[in-house]
Design a protein around this motif. Structure first.
Motif, PDB file in Angstrom:
ATOM      1  N   PHE A 117       0.769  -1.048   0.033  1.00  0.00           N
ATOM      2  CA  PHE A 117      -0.296   0.278   0.084  1.00  0.00           C
ATOM      3  C   PHE A 117       1.131   1.328   0.171  1.00  0.00           C
ATOM      4  O   PHE A 117       0.554   1.711  -0.566  1.00  0.00           O
ATOM      5  N   SER A 118       1.819   0.894   0.994  1.00  0.00           N
ATOM      6  CA  SER A 118       3.170   2.556   0.760  1.00  0.00           C
ATOM      7  C   SER A 118       3.376   2.870  -0.810  1.00  0.00           C
ATOM      8  O   SER A 118       4.133   4.002  -1.351  1.00  0.00           O
ATOM      9  N   GLY A 124       1.017   4.395  -2.857  1.00  0.00           N
ATOM     10  CA  GLY A 124       0.886   6.014  -2.429  1.00  0.00           C
ATOM     11  C   GLY A 124       1.801   6.347  -2.962  1.00  0.00           C
ATOM     12  O   GLY A 124       1.860   7.272  -3.198  1.00  0.00           O
ATOM     13  N   TYR A 166       1.468   7.619  -5.693  1.00  0.00           N
ATOM     14  CA  TYR A 166       0.133   7.858  -6.781  1.00  0.00           C
ATOM     15  C   TYR A 166       0.262   9.570  -6.499  1.00  0.00           C
ATOM     16  O   TYR A 166       0.320  10.391  -6.856  1.00  0.00           O
ATOM     17  N   GLY A 212      -6.896   8.126  -3.976  1.00  0.00           N
ATOM     18  CA  GLY A 212      -4.955   8.464  -3.633  1.00  0.00           C
ATOM     19  C   GLY A 212      -4.907   8.791  -2.226  1.00  0.00           C
ATOM     20  O   GLY A 212      -3.641   8.873  -1.341  1.00  0.00           O
ATOM     21  N   ASN A 213      -6.185  10.355  -1.858  1.00  0.00           N
ATOM     22  CA  ASN A 213      -6.271  10.921  -0.401  1.00  0.00           C
ATOM     23  C   ASN A 213      -6.219  10.554   1.166  1.00  0.00           C
ATOM     24  O   ASN A 213      -6.082   9.901   1.272  1.00  0.00           O
ATOM     25  N   PHE A 224      -4.056   4.843  -0.367  1.00  0.00           N
ATOM     26  CA  PHE A 224      -2.905   5.257  -0.427  1.00  0.00           C
ATOM     27  C   PHE A 224      -1.910   5.728  -0.401  1.00  0.00           C
ATOM     28  O   PHE A 224      -0.897   5.373   0.999  1.00  0.00           O
ATOM     29  N   ILE A 225      -2.297   7.126  -0.403  1.00  0.00           N
ATOM     30  CA  ILE A 225      -1.046   8.287   0.691  1.00  0.00           C
ATOM     31  C   ILE A 225      -0.865   8.287   1.990  1.00  0.00           C
ATOM     32  O   ILE A 225      -0.270   8.157   2.135  1.00  0.00           O
ATOM     33  N   PHE A 238       1.465   5.399   2.568  1.00  0.00           N
ATOM     34  CA  PHE A 238       2.420   5.877   2.023  1.00  0.00           C
ATOM     35  C   PHE A 238       3.525   6.874   3.312  1.00  0.00           C
ATOM     36  O   PHE A 238       4.411   6.485   4.069  1.00  0.00           O
TER      37      PHE A 238
END
Length: 680
Positions: A37-38, A41, A44, A245-246, A249-250, A253
């Motif tokens: 996931f990171s 991110g 992304y 994304g926000n 995923f982000i 990260f």
């Protein structure tokens, strides 16, 4: 919690990673799921940076991006190498690799800029452009140092690297956009498939970049650039990309960055502290010097310098990639690794603070400027009205409205239908309300409110005019009539009655194909167009359309009109790329039509009778446009104009002699128009 004490939320995510990570309370292990996931991110962040980049602004300022990229690469490298080599006593390879790490930066603070709506600011554009240049250079240096340490630095190495990068670029910029265009056209109604396709392109680009010998983040950024012209910034797809994304995923990260930080390292001994402190100071100072020189050269304000410094000072992704590869290859020791992890935490915190402070100042400043401009143009909160004859045409008209709508306006987009006053009126209203439900969903995907109105009226034109006044709309968008001819009937009424009764900015649109196929916006402006009170708004909308579709504008006008448009664009701080084609003989329709290609979006500025720029020669031009540009998307605009003055009185320096010449010229135009229509 952190907002209460004015600390950016990004820092909260990093600190939470420190607390819950394996070196903190060990609530969450840094396992393969977190890594996956990171990694997404990180990709992304780079992808969104490429996707949100204003391509017109980037192209116009590519030299500035190149120079900033050079500054932000050479200064940290020049400062870092002597410090590592002479002060920390590392060998050449270790010193050079660590110094090159100082040159990298990750756009950790970019979500702050994006959230505050200043992603199109020039300082942001050159920083994003510089990021990819400096990171690419550093990651190529990493490949070279690794090749050198393994003894593979020969001619074959350079040929392989050059060829693989050339193939990667060709696939991303030549093949992927063509596939994407085909996919978006074939599956236009399958909106969820669009997002899956975009995500696939990002992962494929990251994979290709790794195969080519550079880091996957370069591939993700290039994927953003490749898809940039095909995904308008106001579209539902863009909204979905940013939201997921926000929201998912982000943050993963940022949490994973915090999970790398081992607080016990600080307590392990003075060497780790000295190395960590030295690395952090050099990294921050090197980036500040680069931002300072950029400010001096391009004469930016202190706030813009702070924004450039904030965006470029965070070290995370590329930094970690360089250090981990160097550590695994035994070029770097454990002190550099631990010191770098502390450096990541410190620089991310400094970058977030600096970016948020500067971005807020710039956002407030831009809002004040746009508010002043709005007051000048008497447009404080625009309202768009779309009258519908058939709901089948509504989707493309609504898409167009979402592209040109002012994002700061709180007013909804209003969909209107006029129902004939007969026995079926109530049934028709219920039928209409059911039909427009899907358009409410379409707009909500872009976070735009939709208002629906059904009005009973004998005369559609008067119903549209009355409603536009009641809701105080600024723009009315109608579809191109599909009846016997353009000037014959619209909604069962003569189009003249709508043009003359609706005293708003009127857009008459014919959309034959998807906007992603457009390559230029051709803006045809007759003489004296600039005198209309709605002309400033039209320039803003044309510029916004150009930015959303990432296409340049070509203005067909007389030189004086072009000068005025350029001045308006400068005053409103519009970033659109404006080209110019001089038109001196407006009788010769072929001279305009020959310049227009099938991939052009044509916007023609017309005028109502009695207005400043009205000339009888243009009455039949819509018919000619319908015949000559059958494959083009065409927008005819009648800007608002309540000043009914003669075109001959518009310029103050007219004397009796030029006036006589002007009357003679109009007579010649009339005679020429007759011959054109005969030919037509």
């Amino acid at each position: 919690m952190l907002k209460k004490i004015n600390i950016p939320g990004i820092i909260g995510l990093i600190i939470s990673g420190v607390i819950i990570g394996p070196h903190g309370l060990n609530i969450l292990a840094k396992n393969s799921a977190v890594d996956l996931f990171s990694t997404i991110g990180l990709l992304y962040i780079m992808f969104i940076a490429g996707l949100e980049l204003d391509m017109n602004e980037f192209k116009a300022n590519r030299n500035k991006s190149l120079l900033f990229g050079f500054f932000t690469f050479i200064f940290p490298l020049s400062i870092g190498f002597p410090v590592c080599f002479y002060l920390l006593k590392y060998d050449f390879n270790a010193s050079f690799l660590t110094a090159s790490m100082f040159a990298t930066h990750t756009l950790v603070a970019y979500p702050i800029v994006s959230k505050l709506g200043i992603a199109k600011n020039q300082a942001v554009a050159i920083t994003v452009g510089g990021t990819i240049l400096t990171d690419t250079a550093v990651l190529i240096i990493l490949a070279v140092i690794m090749g050198s340490s393994q003894g593979n630095l020969n001619q074959a190495f350079w040929i392989k690297l050059g060829v693989s990068l050339a193939i990667f670029s060709a696939i991303m910029f030549l093949v992927i956009p063509r596939i994407a265009k085909w996919f978006f056209k074939k599956l236009e109604s399958e909106k969820h498939a669009h997002y899956i396709f975009v995500l696939s392109v990002v992962f494929f680009a990251a994979f290709l970049a790794e195969v080519a010998g550079v880091e996957p983040i370069i591939g993700a950024f290039v994927a953003g650039l490749a898809l940039n012209p095909l995904i308008p910034h106001s579209s539902a797809l863009m909204n979905r990309i940013e939201f997921i994304g926000n929201a998912l995923f982000i943050p993963f990260f940022l949490i994973s960055v915090g999970m790398l930080v081992d607080v016990s390292v600080i307590l392990s001994g003075p060497t780790a502290l000295i190395v960590a402190g030295t690395l952090s100071v050099v990294a921050i100072f090197g980036k500040w010097i680069a931002a300072f020189f950029t400010q001096i050269v391009f004469k930016y304000s202190k706030t813009e310098r702070q924004l450039i410094f904030g965006l470029s000072s965070a070290h995370a992704a590329a930094t970690l990639a360089v250090i981990l590869v160097g550590f695994k290859a035994k070029i770097l020791d454990e002190n550099i690794l631990n010191g770098t992890i502390i450096l990541i935490l410190i620089t991310c915190i400094v970058a977030s603070f600096a970016t948020e402070k500067a971005a807020k100042k710039i956002a407030i400043c831009e809002e004040e400027i746009s508010h002043d401009d709005a007051e000048k143009d008497q447009i404080l909160d625009e309202h768009i009205l779309i009258p519908l004859a058939k709901t089948s045409a509504a989707a493309s008209l609504l898409d167009f409205a979402l592209l040109i709508k002012d994002k700061k306006s709180s007013n909804p987009v209003t969909l209107l239908t006029i129902v004939p006053n007969n026995n079926q009126a109530e049934k028709n209203i219920l039928k209409y309300r059911k039909a427009v439900d899907k358009f409410v969903v379409q707009a909500s995907a872009s976070e735009v409110k939709i208002n629906t109105i059904a009005r009973i009226d004998h005369n559609p034109a008067s119903g549209i005019a009355r409603t536009s006044k009641e809701i105080m709309s600024d723009i009315v968008i109608v579809g191109w009539p599909r009846k016997t001819g353009f000037l014959d009937k619209i909604f069962g009424e003569n189009v003249d009655s709508i043009i003359n009764n609706v005293d708003k900015n009127l857009f008459i649109c014919r959309f034959q194909k998807n906007f992603i196929e457009e390559k230029r916006l051709v803006f045809v402006c007759p003489p004296f167009s600039e005198r209309g009170i709605g002309f400033h708004l039209l320039i803003q909308k044309v510029s916004r359309l150009s930015q959303e579709l990432s296409i340049p504008i070509v203005i067909h006008a007389e030189y004086k009109t072009h000068e005025t448009i350029q001045q308006i664009a400068n005053n409103l701080k519009l970033n659109a790329k404006l080209g110019f084609k001089n038109v001196s003989d407006w009788e010769d329709f072929e001279s305009i039509s020959d310049e227009i290609k099938s991939t052009d979006l044509v916007v023609f500025n017309l005028s109502r009778k009695g207005s400043v720029s009205y000339q009888s020669i243009f009455d039949k031009l819509p018919q000619k446009f319908e015949k000559s540009f059958d494959d083009n998307n065409v927008i005819l605009v009648y800007p608002q104009d309540d000043r009914k003055e003669s075109a001959m009185d518009a310029y103050e320096d007219f004397t009796a002699s030029p006036l006589a010449k002007g009357i003679e010229a109009i007579e010649q135009i009339g005679r020429g128009l007759g011959s054109i229509l005969k030919k037509g």
